[in-house]
Enzyme design. Structure first.
Site, PDB file in Angstrom:
ATOM      1  N   PHE A  25      -6.897  -1.022   9.693  1.00 56.49           N
ATOM      2  CA  PHE A  25      -8.095  -0.295   8.917  1.00 56.49           C
ATOM      3  C   PHE A  25      -8.392  -1.366   7.823  1.00 56.49           C
ATOM      4  CE2 PHE A  25      -5.704   3.493  10.157  1.00 56.49           C
ATOM      5  CZ  PHE A  25      -6.670   4.090  11.038  1.00 56.49           C
ATOM      6  N   CYS A  26      -7.750  -2.234   7.358  1.00 59.16           N
ATOM      7  CA  CYS A  26      -7.938  -3.054   6.141  1.00 59.16           C
ATOM      8  C   CYS A  26      -6.752  -4.300   6.246  1.00 59.16           C
ATOM      9  CB  CYS A  26      -7.695  -2.408   4.974  1.00 59.16           C
ATOM     10  SG  CYS A  26      -8.155  -3.415   3.508  1.00 59.16           S
ATOM     11  N   PRO A  27      -7.487  -5.387   6.601  1.00 60.98           N
ATOM     12  CA  PRO A  27      -8.851  -5.993   6.260  1.00 60.98           C
ATOM     13  C   PRO A  27      -9.574  -5.535   7.447  1.00 60.98           C
ATOM     14  CG  PRO A  27      -7.665  -7.623   6.905  1.00 60.98           C
ATOM     15  CD  PRO A  27      -6.480  -6.516   6.665  1.00 60.98           C
ATOM     16  N   ILE A  57      -2.979  -6.379   8.096  1.00 62.74           N
ATOM     17  CA  ILE A  57      -3.064  -5.297   6.911  1.00 62.74           C
ATOM     18  C   ILE A  57      -3.024  -5.918   5.638  1.00 62.74           C
ATOM     19  CG2 ILE A  57      -1.617  -3.748   8.373  1.00 62.74           C
ATOM     20  CD1 ILE A  57       0.434  -4.145   6.678  1.00 62.74           C
ATOM     21  N   SER A  58      -3.531  -4.991   4.709  1.00 63.16           N
ATOM     22  CA  SER A  58      -3.863  -5.430   3.265  1.00 63.16           C
ATOM     23  C   SER A  58      -2.838  -6.505   2.669  1.00 63.16           C
ATOM     24  CB  SER A  58      -3.889  -4.433   2.440  1.00 63.16           C
ATOM     25  OG  SER A  58      -5.023  -3.463   2.996  1.00 63.16           O
TER      26      SER A  58
END
Lengths: 76, 377
Positions: free
Chosen positions: A13-15, B292-293
């Site tokens: 979902f992120c990034p 992911i972040s």
């Protein structure tokens, strides 16, 4: 040298799949291909849209069992 | 069993303390040896840099002595790794020592990479170092008006930083009484103003309401400092009076030069967190290639999962759980409002309207962090 690299961004979902692709294209050679796997249906629209804007080539975009496989070639 | 943790940042420290507690009896009995190698005797609270850039925190609030945060039983050395010999289960260090291990955890973090965009380092402000944040604060205080352009590189540490610094600059200029002379112009690499769709849906009307302009599909190509122009890979140009960047990041130089992963990112299994092809080498935090972040909370939750698994491998010979991709990010929406995004591999975030309460919780967390690093929170 031309090569095809898999970017498994399923569940990202992120990034997110497009940001992953942009990050990897930056350090790639012209002619390199990347196949992005995405479980986000939005990728089927936003990756081709960015690829066109940025002047790269959309080689393939297909859906298989809820996963989008989008192949992009770095053109410049 | 010899457990060796490389890196004294958020992930390495939380993991070391987690393991020291779970394995305290094994460590006392001499069955487990737990060692941490770091490049610094100081522990650095990196999320505080955002606040330093707008004068809301001071540098001395961002540092603690690393040994003061570590549980007894952890052997700590300031001795950065210079060579990884994974086939021999060894690392070599700056002091020319060799450390053998049975389990290795690489938690060396990431570094700013501004060099690949011509003109960026010379012309843009950024707050990812103490020096940079203080320089940016000075520029913000001296700014008399004009267009402030925010530009974003990928991948970058802290996914919320582009939005947060924009909101915080808005309120900073408002407090200085010059907001009517300032145009905030936000650019972002993909087709919306944040990578998380729900965050973009929340932030876009906030930007509209505050008069913050934005341009999407904007990836930095070069900065012409003489003419104050930022150009994009997509062929766009934007003039600026003050340029603020969230720069792209790379993994640490030693990880890259030792061939552990492209651009310094260690390729790992997203559930077990072990390095591809290695059962006894793990990576957590910014260091990994996971899509992911790159955020402190990612390092925190990975460290907890890995701590549980390494301890269970010592005790029962097998891991007990997978890392589920959990990330939690506060989102500052100005100087006194905030919201948050919480998500994992399966569940996207759904940020709520910002409130003062969440902002004050974040302010409190900036102090509570030291308990978090100790593994108490």
């Amino acid at each position: 040298m031309t090569e095809k690299t898999l970017i498994d961004a399923r569940g990202s979902f992120c990034p997110g799949p497009l940001m992953e692709l942009i990050a990897q294209l930056k350090s790639a050679e012209v002619g390199d291909e990347f196949e992005v796997l995405s479980s986000d249906k939005g990728s089927a629209n936003d990756i081709p849209e960015w690829v066109e804007k940025a002047g790269h080539e959309l080689v393939e975009s297909r859906e298989d069992k809820g996963v989008w496989h989008i192949t992009v070639k770095k053109k410049r | 069993m010899r457990i060796l943790i490389i890196g004294g940042g958020m992930g390495g420290t939380i993991l070391a303390n987690n393991l020291a507690r779970r394995l305290s009896s094994e460590i006392k009995a001499g069955k487990v040896n737990l060692t941490m190698l770091s490049a610094s005797e100081k522990h650095f609270y990196q999320p505080g840099l955002l606040y330093l850039a707008v004068g809301q925190m001071m540098p001395d609030e961002l540092y603690r002595e690393q040994v003061s945060l570590l549980e007894p039983g952890i052997a700590f050395h300031v001795d950065p790794v210079t060579e990884f010999h994974l086939d021999e289960n060894q690392v070599k260090t700056q002091s020319d020592r060799t450390y053998d291990y049975d389990v290795l955890v690489i938690a060396t973090g990431s570094r700013v990479n501004m060099e690949e965009i011509p003109g960026l380092a010379e012309n843009a402000e950024m707050f990812y170092t103490e020096e940079g944040a203080l320089k940016m604060l000075k520029s913000l205080r001296e700014f008399e008006g004009g267009r402030v352009v925010v530009c974003v590189g990928v991948p970058h540490k802290c996914p919320m930083a582009p939005l947060e610094i924009t909101f915080m600059m808005h309120d900073f200029f408002k407090e200085r009484g010059i907001l009517d002379k300032v145009e905030l112009y936000y650019t972002y690499p993909i087709g919306r103003i944040h990578s998380l769709e729900n965050v973009a849906k929340w932030a876009t009307p906030e930007f509209d309401q505050l008069g913050i302009k934005y341009e999407t599909f904007f990836n930095m190509k070069e900065v012409d400092g003489d003419n104050k122009i930022l150009r994009s890979e997509e062929g766009a140009e934007v003039n600026y009076d003050l340029l603020v960047t969230i720069p792209a990041h790379k993994g640490m130089e030693v990880v890259e030069s030792q061939g552990l992963g492209k651009d310094g990112w260690v390729p790992i299994d997203r559930l077990r967190l072990n390095m591809e092809g290695r059962d006894n080498v793990f990576a957590i935090g910014d260091t990994t290639n996971l899509p992911i972040s790159k955020a402190g909370s990612t390092a925190h939750f990975e460290a907890e999962a890995l701590g549980e698994n390494i301890a269970s491998m010592v005790k029962i010979g097998q891991p007990v759980r997978d890392y589920d991709g959990k990330v939690f990010c506060f989102i500052e929406a100005g100087k006194d409002r905030a919201t948050y995004a919480s998500f994992d591999y399966l569940n996207p975030p759904d940020p709520k309207p910002p409130t003062r309460a969440v902002h004050w919780f974040k302010v409190a967390y900036n102090q509570l962090y030291w308990a978090s690093a100790r593994g108490l929170l």
